[in-house]
Each structure stands twice: as structure tokens, then as C-alpha cells.
Design a protein around this motif. Structure first.
Motif, short mmCIF file in Angstrom:
data_model
loop_
_atom_site.label_atom_id
_atom_site.label_comp_id
_atom_site.label_asym_id
_atom_site.label_seq_id
_atom_site.Cartn_x
_atom_site.Cartn_y
_atom_site.Cartn_z
N ARG A 220 1.14 -0.99 0.05
CA ARG A 220 0.12 -0.12 0.24
C ARG A 220 0.94 1.65 0.35
O ARG A 220 0.81 2.38 -0.25
CB ARG A 220 -0.73 -0.12 1.34
N ALA A 223 1.47 2.13 -3.63
CA ALA A 223 0.11 2.67 -4.36
C ALA A 223 0.23 3.14 -3.61
O ALA A 223 -0.37 4.84 -4.77
CB ALA A 223 -0.69 1.29 -4.08
N LEU A 230 -4.72 0.31 -4.48
CA LEU A 230 -3.59 -1.61 -4.25
C LEU A 230 -3.60 -2.20 -5.72
O LEU A 230 -2.19 -2.53 -5.11
CB LEU A 230 -4.23 -1.77 -3.06
N ASP A 232 -4.17 -2.08 -8.93
CA ASP A 232 -2.98 -2.43 -9.72
C ASP A 232 -1.23 -2.10 -9.73
O ASP A 232 -0.42 -2.02 -10.47
CB ASP A 232 -3.22 -0.25 -10.60
N ALA A 233 -0.73 -0.73 -7.98
CA ALA A 233 0.18 -1.74 -7.80
C ALA A 233 0.75 -2.94 -7.62
O ALA A 233 1.94 -3.49 -7.66
CB ALA A 233 0.18 0.07 -6.45
N GLN A 234 -0.25 -4.11 -6.85
CA GLN A 234 0.92 -5.60 -7.11
C GLN A 234 -0.09 -6.32 -7.96
O GLN A 234 1.55 -6.68 -8.26
CB GLN A 234 -1.04 -5.80 -6.16
#
Length: 244
Positions: A220, A223, A230, A232-234
Motif C-alpha cells: 500500500r 500504491a 492497491l 494496480d500496484a500489486q
């Protein structure tokens, strides 16, 4: 005149010190971060907020922030303007990006930005020994150096390519207007998309990503820095092979 000459010399020195030659500069955010080590971010801001420079007096660290905008040439000039403030150490309590205040330091930062983005020798190398320029010449310079018609007009006038009347006319022109008239609207829309994206400071994001990979920071944090969901970052970290 002193602000103009000081700004020009500082821009020439910066290009020389970093082996930038006299060609157009590419991604200014990355360029500033890589040459100075300063954190730069593109963030959401109000319609009248262009840019600011902040310094932590205790740690001596510097941070440059510029606004997301659909006006890419303005964003580039703002970045160059703020870099000028950093190099001249114009540390002030108020917003250094308030262009409505034409103080000597603001005028000097303007001159630095103009000469950094459109060096006279680079302009002459691009245009050669042609006679007085036309609106087409102005468009070519705006497109080549990715600057506003106003900055291009001043640079062309100083280099002897525009007369007083043509320089005055350039003040009323816009980059999208020139792009539409001279056939590079598609390129301008790509530039708009790039300048309208949020960007986290590269060094800070790299440290956060390293912290995530080492298990000391949650995803997070990455992100939030990027300003993305979240999930999309993962996904991006997973696809890049960065995982716990």
C-alpha cells in the motif's frame, strides 16, 4: 538585464556541466532527478498553481513539485523555472512558483528556463542561416524544443530570426493552435497525456519498492506514492518480478 544575463549563464553552465550539448531536452522530471538528485513530483493542484520548490532547512533536502496539466509546454517551463530557483538558491517562504510576482528572482528563473530549454546555439543549429522567420518557423521551434510560442518567440527574436512585430504576434498564439495549423496535433495530444499524469519522486518510489521487496513496507505504501489503486500496484510489481 542582469537577471537575463545571469539566467543565460547559469543555463549554459548547467548544460555544460551535465554534457547536455545544445539539443532539445527530453523528460525534464527524469533529467532533474538524475542530474541533481532532487526529488521531483507531478501532483494534483489547483488551476492557478504551476509549481513550487521546498527545502528542508534542517536536512538540506530539496523538493520540486509541479502540477498535472493538459498544457505540456507550460509544465516543462515550470520545471525549468523551479530548477533555476534551486540552482540560484532562491529560498523563500512563499510559493516560488507564483509567476504573477515579477520579482528579480522570478525574472532570473524565467531567463534560466528559456535559455535552458532553447539555447541560442541549439536554435541556430536547428534553423541555420535562414532569414526572418514566419509562423511556420515558430511552430517548428515550438515542436522541436517543446516550449510555448511565447518562449520560442523571445528566443527567436534574441537570435535575430523574428522582428519586433512577429515577436509581438507570438504572444497571442498557442501550442495546440500551432499544432493544429501545421499538422502535429497527434504529437501534441501524446504530450498532453504525459503531462497530465501523476508522478511520484523516483528515488522515493525506488526506496519504497525496495522496502516492499525486503518485507519492511506494505504494498500500500507503493500504491499511495504512485497514486494508484492497491490492485494496480500489486499487479505492476508482480509483472516486474518484484515480490516478497
Amino acid at each position: 538585464m542582469k537577471a537575463e544575463s545571469d539566467g543565460r549563464r547559469a543555463a549554459e553552465r548547467f548544460r555544460a556541466e551535465h554534457n547536455l550539448g545544445v539539443q532539445p531536452l527530453g523528460d525534464l522530471v527524469a533529467l532533474i532527478e538524475q542530474t541533481t538528485g532532487i526529488d521531483v513530483t507531478v501532483l494534483d493542484a489547483g488551476p492557478d498553481e504551476h509549481g513550487l520548490t521546498m527545502r528542508d532547512r534542517t536536512r538540506g533536502t530539496v523538493f520540486i513539485g509541479v502540477a498535472r496539466t493538459r498544457k505540456p509546454m507550460r509544465q516543462r517551463s515550470t520545471l525549468a523555472h523551479e530548477l533555476g530557483h534551486v540552482l540560484f538558491q532562491d529560498w523563500v517562504d512563499q510559493d516560488a512558483g507564483n509567476w504573477s510576482d515579477r520579482s528579480p528572482t522570478e525574472t532570473r528563473a524565467d531567463a534560466f528556463a528559456r535559455h535552458l530549454l532553447v539555447p541560442t546555439e541549439g536554435l541556430r543549429a536547428f534553423l541555420g542561416d535562414r532569414k526572418l522567420g514566419t509562423q511556420s518557423t515558430l511552430s517548428n521551434v515550438v515542436q522541436h524544443f517543446l516550449v510555448s510560442p511565447q518562449i520560442a518567440g523571445i528566443a527567436l527574436h534574441q537570435a535575430g530570426y523574428l522582428d519586433d512585430a512577429a515577436k509581438q504576434e507570438s504572444r497571442g498564439l498557442t501550442a495546440p493552435g500551432l499544432a493544429a495549423r501545421f499538422g502535429w496535433s497527434d504529437q501534441y495530444r501524446v504530450l498532453q497525456g504525459d503531462s497530465d499524469q501523476r508522478r511520484a519522486p523516483q528515488q522515493l518510489l525506488a526506496r519504497a519498492t525496495r522496502g516492499y521487496a525486503e518485507g519492511v513496507l506494505p504494498v500500500r505504501a507503493v500504491a499511495n506514492l504512485r497514486g494508484v489503486p492497491l490492485e494496480d500496484a500489486q499487479r505492476d510489481l508482480r509483472e516486474a518480478g518484484v515480490a516478497l
